[in-house]
Design a protein around this motif. Structure first.
Motif, PDB file in Angstrom:
ATOM      1  N   GLY A 163      -3.324   0.798   8.041  1.00  9.26           N
ATOM      2  CA  GLY A 163      -3.351   2.258   8.116  1.00  9.26           C
ATOM      3  C   GLY A 163      -2.033   2.907   8.463  1.00  9.26           C
ATOM      4  N   GLU A 164      -0.956   2.128   8.621  1.00  9.99           N
ATOM      5  CA  GLU A 164       0.339   2.696   8.985  1.00  9.99           C
ATOM      6  C   GLU A 164       1.224   2.862   7.750  1.00  9.99           C
ATOM      7  N   LEU A 165       2.221   3.742   7.884  1.00  8.66           N
ATOM      8  CA  LEU A 165       3.210   3.917   6.829  1.00  8.66           C
ATOM      9  C   LEU A 165       4.228   2.782   6.876  1.00  8.66           C
ATOM     10  N   ILE A 166       4.663   2.347   5.707  1.00 10.11           N
ATOM     11  CA  ILE A 166       5.729   1.351   5.635  1.00 10.11           C
ATOM     12  C   ILE A 166       7.033   2.037   6.038  1.00 10.11           C
ATOM     13  N   PRO A 167       7.772   1.498   7.029  1.00  8.74           N
ATOM     14  CA  PRO A 167       8.952   2.212   7.535  1.00  8.74           C
ATOM     15  C   PRO A 167      10.196   2.091   6.658  1.00  8.74           C
ATOM     16  N   THR A 168      10.323   1.002   5.889  1.00  5.98           N
ATOM     17  CA  THR A 168      11.503   0.827   5.048  1.00  5.98           C
ATOM     18  C   THR A 168      11.186  -0.163   3.944  1.00  5.98           C
ATOM     19  N   ASP A 169      11.979  -0.156   2.897  1.00  8.66           N
ATOM     20  CA  ASP A 169      11.773  -1.116   1.811  1.00  8.66           C
ATOM     21  C   ASP A 169      11.961  -2.538   2.333  1.00  8.66           C
ATOM     22  N   ALA A 170      11.075  -3.447   1.904  1.00  8.42           N
ATOM     23  CA  ALA A 170      11.150  -4.831   2.379  1.00  8.42           C
ATOM     24  C   ALA A 170      10.295  -5.712   1.483  1.00  8.42           C
ATOM     25  N   HIS A 171      10.341  -7.045   1.752  1.00 11.26           N
ATOM     26  CA  HIS A 171       9.477  -8.006   1.068  1.00 11.26           C
ATOM     27  C   HIS A 171       8.433  -8.521   2.061  1.00 11.26           C
ATOM     28  N   ILE A 172       7.211  -8.779   1.568  1.00 14.71           N
ATOM     29  CA  ILE A 172       6.158  -9.312   2.433  1.00 14.71           C
ATOM     30  C   ILE A 172       6.427 -10.800   2.687  1.00 14.71           C
ATOM     31  N   SER A 173       6.537 -11.158   3.952  1.00 16.65           N
ATOM     32  CA  SER A 173       6.737 -12.563   4.320  1.00 16.65           C
ATOM     33  C   SER A 173       5.441 -13.209   4.804  1.00 16.65           C
ATOM     34  N   GLU A 174       4.459 -12.377   5.194  1.00 18.96           N
ATOM     35  CA  GLU A 174       3.175 -12.907   5.634  1.00 18.96           C
ATOM     36  C   GLU A 174       2.135 -11.800   5.567  1.00 18.96           C
ATOM     37  N   GLY A 175       0.949 -12.121   5.005  1.00 16.20           N
ATOM     38  CA  GLY A 175      -0.149 -11.168   4.974  1.00 16.20           C
ATOM     39  C   GLY A 175      -0.511 -10.704   3.572  1.00 16.20           C
ATOM     40  N   TYR A 176      -1.618  -9.975   3.496  1.00 15.38           N
ATOM     41  CA  TYR A 176      -2.112  -9.405   2.240  1.00 15.38           C
ATOM     42  C   TYR A 176      -2.740  -8.049   2.554  1.00 15.38           C
ATOM     43  N   SER A 177      -2.527  -7.080   1.646  1.00 13.88           N
ATOM     44  CA  SER A 177      -3.126  -5.764   1.831  1.00 13.88           C
ATOM     45  C   SER A 177      -3.068  -4.999   0.520  1.00 13.88           C
ATOM     46  N   THR A 178      -3.751  -3.881   0.479  1.00 17.16           N
ATOM     47  CA  THR A 178      -3.616  -2.937  -0.637  1.00 17.16           C
ATOM     48  C   THR A 178      -2.809  -1.749  -0.138  1.00 17.16           C
ATOM     49  N   LEU A 179      -1.854  -1.319  -0.932  1.00 19.05           N
ATOM     50  CA  LEU A 179      -0.978  -0.212  -0.545  1.00 19.05           C
ATOM     51  C   LEU A 179      -1.175   0.966  -1.480  1.00 19.05           C
ATOM     52  N   ASN A 180      -1.342   2.134  -0.901  1.00 18.40           N
ATOM     53  CA  ASN A 180      -1.399   3.368  -1.677  1.00 18.40           C
ATOM     54  C   ASN A 180       0.028   3.869  -1.854  1.00 18.40           C
ATOM     55  N   GLN A 181       0.578   3.650  -3.045  1.00 18.29           N
ATOM     56  CA  GLN A 181       1.962   4.049  -3.280  1.00 18.29           C
ATOM     57  C   GLN A 181       2.060   5.042  -4.441  1.00 18.29           C
ATOM     58  N   ALA A 182       0.985   5.810  -4.653  1.00 19.78           N
ATOM     59  CA  ALA A 182       0.978   6.791  -5.736  1.00 19.78           C
ATOM     60  C   ALA A 182       2.059   7.845  -5.550  1.00 19.78           C
ATOM     61  N   ALA A 183       2.313   8.241  -4.297  1.00 19.14           N
ATOM     62  CA  ALA A 183       3.299   9.294  -4.052  1.00 19.14           C
ATOM     63  C   ALA A 183       4.718   8.829  -4.354  1.00 19.14           C
ATOM     64  N   ILE A 184       4.963   7.518  -4.308  1.00 21.10           N
ATOM     65  CA  ILE A 184       6.308   6.982  -4.533  1.00 21.10           C
ATOM     66  C   ILE A 184       6.489   6.538  -5.972  1.00 21.10           C
ATOM     67  N   THR A 185       5.565   5.723  -6.495  1.00 18.14           N
ATOM     68  CA  THR A 185       5.720   5.154  -7.831  1.00 18.14           C
ATOM     69  C   THR A 185       4.848   5.816  -8.880  1.00 18.14           C
ATOM     70  N   GLY A 186       3.829   6.579  -8.457  1.00 18.38           N
ATOM     71  CA  GLY A 186       2.949   7.234  -9.401  1.00 18.38           C
ATOM     72  C   GLY A 186       1.784   6.388  -9.870  1.00 18.38           C
ATOM     73  N   GLU A 187       1.620   5.173  -9.349  1.00 21.46           N
ATOM     74  CA  GLU A 187       0.495   4.329  -9.744  1.00 21.46           C
ATOM     75  C   GLU A 187      -0.804   4.946  -9.231  1.00 21.46           C
ATOM     76  N   SER A 188      -1.780   5.044 -10.122  1.00 25.73           N
ATOM     77  CA  SER A 188      -2.990   5.796  -9.811  1.00 25.73           C
ATOM     78  C   SER A 188      -3.942   5.049  -8.893  1.00 25.73           C
ATOM     79  N   ILE A 189      -3.911   3.721  -8.894  1.00 25.47           N
ATOM     80  CA  ILE A 189      -4.834   2.924  -8.095  1.00 25.47           C
ATOM     81  C   ILE A 189      -4.043   2.139  -7.056  1.00 25.47           C
ATOM     82  N   PRO A 190      -4.501   2.088  -5.802  1.00 20.62           N
ATOM     83  CA  PRO A 190      -3.799   1.296  -4.782  1.00 20.62           C
ATOM     84  C   PRO A 190      -3.511  -0.117  -5.276  1.00 20.62           C
ATOM     85  N   VAL A 191      -2.331  -0.608  -4.931  1.00 18.14           N
ATOM     86  CA  VAL A 191      -1.835  -1.877  -5.467  1.00 18.14           C
ATOM     87  C   VAL A 191      -2.003  -2.981  -4.438  1.00 18.14           C
ATOM     88  N   GLU A 192      -2.472  -4.136  -4.885  1.00 18.71           N
ATOM     89  CA  GLU A 192      -2.616  -5.293  -4.003  1.00 18.71           C
ATOM     90  C   GLU A 192      -1.262  -5.974  -3.838  1.00 18.71           C
TER      91      GLU A 192
END
Length: 647
Positions: A163-192
């Motif tokens: 539920g938190e905002l991503i603070p800076t661009d980075a690569h995932i080193s551990e974990g899995y989630s869906t990210l709502n990035q429509a406001a940044i990239t325009g993708e209509s469905i949250p991305v896994e």
């Protein structure tokens, strides 16, 4: 209003306060003159001259000293002071009002310019507020420490909770989630997202905790690049504005030079005496002052703004009302603009022997335990279907047990026991592992849907495939009609989106757009807007997300969706559709074209009347009161003409 709040307001709205105070003083000065309180009237009007004309006088003198150029600001001061001086000299004190009104018009113009500059600052602050100020830096001992974003370095690992905002661009080193990035990239469905994937600052984390490793400095993040692009685009002066500035300076130079020549040459070359010559020269300055010319534009544009507000179209400044009437092409973002921005069940395709109702209800039983946006869309569709069934007495409802042993597999699907049978909902590779082969017709239909940019969810129970569900971002119902209307107005519609090509082509075909650009980052949209401006001239951009902000700022006219739009898009855009009704874009274009016609008519009338008064001054020998009446009369007529746009 408290004293501290008033100080803040006064600091941020100095130009507006000066214009308001000038208007009040002019009104009281006129009343004092009408009551024949000459001394009090002169004192009040002198204050109006100083308060309303200070900024214009300073700007005019600065331009004269530093750039050796004459501009309209200096012309206004000369004309106003000339009218005031002549009024005192000939004891025709109402002439001072003429100069005061001229100063008031310029004060209002300065206040509008100040507002535009403050709006630019707010848009930049809005962008900067999209990312948190701190991040949770993971220490070698496994503990976390809150540190400012600016202190992060390449190679650092940070923790982002659900539920938190991503603070800076980075690569995932551990974990899995869906990210709502429509406001940044325009993708209509949250991305896994999972290990190794890149995430962007300002995107919203879903239900999984993530450990992120920085691969670039925070100042190089996508959101920071967007901030810099907005700053650059908003400070660039469009060619039309440059032309207007050159015209104003040329007009002022000609009037001032001619006024000086008229005051000097006739006594030397003809039989006029100095008093007559100076008198005629001052009348020239009064009748040639650009009051009617300015009234040809601002009342028209302000009337158009009021008209637009009644229709739910918010024009942030009058220049953009005029500019939208000149556009030749209009670029649309897809997600949240042409579409609603929310995943929705597009189709339910059952296998032979099953019904749409069975497929949807079985899927919804399992997806009710999922937090994935696609799962929520399936549940919503099933609930709607159930409500429709309840309203129909002839429908036999499907009764299903509560599922048990629910297990979610991130990025693949969800598995559980329903009606004592293993049931799977998810991707084909996931469902296939628990069931027999898929019917060929269903597999072919799935491939068609995926090529059209839709997400396919399979539903299976025991060893049988029940069917599939197609998920898509729903196109706004008014989008097709809007595009058709814009084409009839002679505009070229274009789509710019960060979504994939297949989805973009599918939506474009639905609404009637032939020219599509997909997989775009914010800087790509900005670059394309510049290319389109070179090709078409004036280009509008319609968007709603953070990723649209640079393009909205660069476009000749930026149009934002008022309800679905992000704060940054709303601040950056020139026009806001308050109710997200796309059809209002065509209304705004028509309003802009009509304002152009009225402005051109008013300008021709104003210049013609000025020319007539100038000729009458030297041929017919009009006196100053008659010149002022003609000058002010033309201003009133032009103003009334502009008010036609209220209809």
């Amino acid at each position: 209003m408290t004293l501290s709040r008033f100080r803040v307001f006064a600091t941020n709205h100095t130009d507006a306060l000066a214009a308001i105070l000038c208007a009040v003083l002019v009104a009281f000065g006129w009343l004092a003159l009408y009551a024949n309180w000459i001394g009090l009237a002169l004192l009040i009007l002198a204050a109006a001259y100083v308060i309303g004309g200070y900024d214009s006088a300073r700007a005019g003198v600065t331009t004269l000293v530093q750039e050796q150029e004459l501009d309209v600001d200096l012309l206004m001061i000369v004309a106003a002071l000339g009218a005031a001086g002549l009024g005192v000299w000939r004891q025709e004190y109402f002439l001072i009002i003429d100069g005061a009104v001229l100063i008031l018009i310029f004060a209002i113009s300065g206040a509008l310019e100040g507002y535009a500059m403050q709006r630019t600052d707010r848009s930049i602050r809005g962008l900067m507020s999209l990312t948190p100020d701190t991040a949770r830096l993971l220490q070698p001992n496994g503990q976390t420490q809150e540190v400012p974003i600016a202190q992060l370095q390449v190679g650092d690992t940070i923790l982002v909770r659900p539920g938190e905002l991503i603070p800076t661009d980075a690569h995932i080193s551990e974990g899995y989630s869906t990210l709502n990035q429509a406001a940044i990239t325009g993708e209509s469905i949250p991305v896994e997202k999972t290990i190794g994937d890149e995430v962007f600052a300002g995107t919203l984390n879903g239900n999984g905790a993530l450990k992120l490793t920085l691969h670039q400095p925070p100042e190089s993040s996508l959101i920071q690049r967007v901030i810099r692009l907005v700053e650059q685009a908003k400070t660039e002066t469009p060619p039309s504005q440059q032309f207007i500035e050159r015209f104003e300076r040329g007009y002022a130079r000609v009037v001032v030079i001619v006024g000086i020549l008229l005051a000097v040459l006739p006594p030397l070359l003809g039989n006029w005496n100095w008093e007559t010559t100076i008198y005629r020269a001052l009348i020239f300055l009064v009748v040639a002052s650009p009051c009617a010319l300015m009234a040809a534009i601002m009342p028209t544009l302000l009337s158009g703004i009021a008209n637009g507000a009644k229709q739910g179209i918010l024009f942030k400044n009058g220049a953009q009302l005029e500019q939208i009437g000149r556009i030749k092409a209009i670029a649309f973002d897809k997600t949240g603009t042409l579409t609603t921005g929310q995943p929705d069940v597009d189709q339910v395709i059952p296998a032979p022997g099953y019904s749409e109702c069975q497929v949807l209800q079985v899927a919804a039983k399992l997806e009710a335990y999922s937090e994935h946006p696609i799962g929520q869309a399936i549940v919503t569709a099933a609930q709607t279907q159930l409500e429709e069934q309840l309203s129909s007495p002839d429908t036999v409802l499907t009764k299903l047990d509560t599922p048990t042993t629910i297990q979610a597999f991130p990025g693949q699907g969800i598995l559980g026991w329903l009606d004592r049978q293993p049931t799977a909902v998810g991707q084909w590779q996931f469902v296939q592992a628990y069931n027999s082969a898929c019917p060929p017709t269903l597999q072919a239909r799935s491939e068609q849907l995926q090529q059209a940019g839709k997400t396919v969810v399979w539903v299976a129970q025991a060893d049988q495939i029940l069917g599939l569900i197609a998920i898509a971002d729903r196109v706004r119902p008014e989008a097709t009609g809007t595009i058709t209307h814009l084409k009839t107005l002679g505009l070229v519609p274009i789509m710019l989106t960060g979504d994939n090509q297949a989805t973009a082509d599918s939506v474009a075909a639905t609404v009637g757009i032939d020219r599509v650009y997909a997989n775009l980052l914010p800087e790509d949209k900005l670059s394309l807007i510049r290319q389109l401006q070179q090709q078409y001239g004036a280009v509008a951009m319609v968007g709603d997300g953070i990723n649209d902000a640079p393009a909205l700022a660069q476009a000749s006219v930026g149009i934002a969706m008022g309800v679905a739009g992000s704060d940054v898009a709303l601040e950056t855009a020139d026009i806001v559709l308050m109710s997200d009704r796309l059809e209002r874009i065509a209304a705004a274009v028509q309003l802009g074209k009509r304002s152009q016609r009225i402005v051109k008519q008013n300008i021709v009338f104003a210049l013609s009347f000025i020319a007539v008064l100038i000729v009458a001054n030297f041929v017919g020998g009009i006196n100053l009161p008659l010149g002022v009446i003609g000058h002010e009369g033309s201003t009133v007529l032009v103003t009334l003409s502009g008010l036609r746009l209220l209809r």
